[in-house]
Every structure is written in C-alpha cells, then in structure tokens.
Design an enzyme around this catalytic site. Structure first.
Site, PDB file in Angstrom:
ATOM      1  N   VAL A 158     -77.164 -59.705 -19.563  1.00 30.82           N
ATOM      2  CA  VAL A 158     -76.244 -58.751 -20.183  1.00 30.82           C
ATOM      3  C   VAL A 158     -74.943 -59.477 -20.484  1.00 30.82           C
ATOM      4  O   VAL A 158     -74.364 -60.137 -19.617  1.00 30.82           O
ATOM      5  CB  VAL A 158     -75.975 -57.546 -19.263  1.00 30.82           C
ATOM      6  N   CYS A 159     -74.507 -59.389 -21.730  1.00 25.42           N
ATOM      7  CA  CYS A 159     -73.210 -59.934 -22.147  1.00 25.42           C
ATOM      8  C   CYS A 159     -73.125 -61.434 -21.822  1.00 25.42           C
ATOM      9  O   CYS A 159     -74.000 -62.213 -22.206  1.00 25.42           O
ATOM     10  CB  CYS A 159     -72.097 -59.135 -21.477  1.00 25.42           C
ATOM     11  N   THR A 160     -72.103 -61.847 -21.091  1.00 22.46           N
ATOM     12  CA  THR A 160     -71.911 -63.269 -20.808  1.00 22.46           C
ATOM     13  C   THR A 160     -72.878 -63.799 -19.770  1.00 22.46           C
ATOM     14  O   THR A 160     -72.822 -64.979 -19.416  1.00 22.46           O
ATOM     15  CB  THR A 160     -70.469 -63.542 -20.355  1.00 22.46           C
TER      16      THR A 160
END
Length: 330
Positions: free
Chosen positions: A112-114
């Site tokens: 998720v995301c970074t």
C-alpha cells in the site's frame, strides 16, 4: 488450502506494521478483509510487527501486535503498508529484511502506497511493473531502475505482486483481491458495507482531469478551459479554440504547453473522457455517452477508455450498475 476434514480453511492475511507506518495503510486492508470474512471466517487477519510489540503509527496512535514476524510461517496474503517517512527504510534495513522473509512465506504480496519501496528494496519488484503514491513515483523509478513504474495507476498487479497508490487505493487493491478470491458479488458486498466505490480499475488515474491540470488564471486560456468543461461535446478543435480565443493555433498550443503542460487536443480528449465516466456512472448507455461527451462513436469511446483506463466502457459501467452506486450516491 483445506484441513484434514476437507473443509476450507480461512485465507490467512498478515499485515506487517512497524513504527512510523501510515495508519490508513494498515487500517484499510484490515477493514476490507475483516468485512469480507464476515461470519463465514473466509479470512483470518493478523497484524505482525518486527518484534511482536505494539507499534506507533505516523499519527501517534498505537497498534497492537498479534505476533512477531519471526513466528509467521505462512500467509495467503502479505500486506506491506508504507512508512510516512521513506528514510525509515534506509535507517532500518532490518525492516526490508523482514519484508523479504515474510514475502517468501506468502502466496501473494500487496503493498500500500510507499510500501512499494520496501518491496523494491527487498528485490520483489525486479523486472516487474509497479506503482506507488504519485508524489513518490519518480523517486521509486530512480532508485529502482529494474522496476517499470506506472506513476498514475490506482494499483498494478504483476503476477503475485500488487502495488497501489496512496492511502485509499489500499481499499481498491484489497477489494480486487477479495474479488479474485470470492468473486465480484463478495467485493460488491464489502464495498457497499464500507460505503465506497467498488474498486476502481487498476489502470484508472489517481486524479481527475481537473486536479491533474495546473491551475491557471491566464486571461486567454482560463476561459477556454472553462468552456471545455461546461460543454465537452462542442467543437473544441484546435482551430476552433484558437478562433474563439483570437490567437493563432500555434500560439494556442504554446499556451497550453506552458500553462497546462499538455496540448489542446489531449486536454479536450481527457475532459471528454471524464464527462463520459460521469455519464456511465449515472447509468447512461454507451452510445448516448459517446455522443453527449463529444467522443462521437462507440468505437472512439472504447479506444479512449482502453488507452487511458485499461478497461472498456461497458465494464466500467457494469461496476456502477451492479453495486447501485449510481443511485445510492456511494
């Protein structure tokens, strides 16, 4: 996976949390899989941390651990949330080592995301396609040239590895996994329960056209942008736009490039695409949408959807018809 009695065992989801992790990156997957499990216990969802102790998220809220990462011997799905500060991965290389070990014990991995940076540092994205939060996409591509970064996608799946954009895209990628596991109706049920859109197609842009276009108050360009948004089906050919603005087509192209970082034709197409998306979400037919958005024909609409969203108008519309989102305001 079955037990000795032949009954299906719950799919085990492990969410790896650590100090400084983004709260929503953890909470969104937990919520989706817990909701999808329901009374049938289709999933078991556990939070593991580096040493089994509670961790503090980037918001200051503490998250309890179910077990340390060393005790995770297998997982159906490993979810790797992102740190709020990317420097944490460089300062704490043990986190990357743990991600690598956990991934080796999982059937599939979703970042998720970074969290994509942790996967890349662990070598899991080598030779694969991936995405991350738009603000960090260029950095991911620079640091890991062996990864093909798609900077604008909601999520990307390449084999058993999935990566997603920022925060709420964690819901999209987890809904996609629920759909793979249990079918579209289960994913729709979870989306309705959480009052969110059934997951956006992975290839959909992270932003609307308006938010991707630089704000400009230029006295020539601003009225044109407003006119295109107000009536996307009107004649907005470069020649017509230049005539309405009282400038030459060449000068208009230069203004679009300087002020909006695009061309007149490309901007008009994306605005028509956005209008078409809204119409389909509201239940318009493909043919009516093509005509009213200014894209003209069903075939042109299909080509534009394929190029920008990696899906078809019919498939896009079906997501909203079947979930009732067009009428429920979800």
């Amino acid at each position: 996976m079955h037990d000795r009695l032949g009954e299906r065992r719950p799919h085990r989801v492990i969410v790896f949390a650590f100090d400084g992790v983004r709260l929503m990156d953890v909470a969104a997957p937990l919520e989706v899989f817990a909701t999808a499990s329901g009374g049938a216990r289709a999933y078991t969802v556990e939070v593991c941390t580096p040493d089994g102790r509670d961790v503090t998220t980037s918001t200051g809220l503490r998250i309890s651990a179910d077990l340390p990462s060393a005790r995770v011997d297998h997982a159906g799905t490993l979810v790797v949330p992102g740190p709020a500060d990317l420097g944490a991965l460089e300062e704490r290389p043990a986190l990357v080592d743990q991600v690598r070990l956990l991934a080796g014990r999982a059937q599939r991995v979703a970042a998720v995301c970074t969290g994509a940076f942790a996967l890349a540092a662990a070598g899991l994205l080598r030779g694969r396609r991936a995405t991350t939060h738009w603000e960090h996409a260029a950095d991911l591509a620079r640091r890991h040239p062996d990864t093909t970064v798609t900077p604008d996608a909601i999520f990307v799946q390449d084999g058993p590895i999935l990566t997603s954009a920022g925060v709420t895209a964690g819901i999209d990628v987890c809904l996609a996994l629920v759909e793979q596991d249990q079918g579209p109706e289960a994913a729709r049920r979870v989306a309705r329960d959480l009052v969110v859109f059934l997951q956006r197609p992975g290839g959909q842009s992270q932003f609307s056209v308006a938010s991707r276009t630089s704000a400009t108050a230029h006295p020539i360009l601003r009225p044109l942008l407003d006119a295109i948004a107000a009536d996307p089906a009107a004649d907005h050919s470069p020649r017509a736009l230049a005539r309405n603005a009282g400038v030459s087509p060449r000068h208009l192209s230069r203004l679009f490039r300087e002020q909006a970082d695009t061309t007149p034709a490309a901007y008009v197409e994306t605005m028509r695409l956005e209008a078409a998306r809204i119409m389909l979400e509201r239940g318009e037919s493909v043919t009516a949408t093509a005509r009213r958005s200014g894209l003209g024909s069903d075939e042109t609409l299909r080509r534009v959807f394929a190029r920008h969203l990696s899906t078809t108008p019919s498939a896009y519309a079906a997501r909203f018809r079947t979930t009732g989102t067009a009428h429920a305001g979800v």
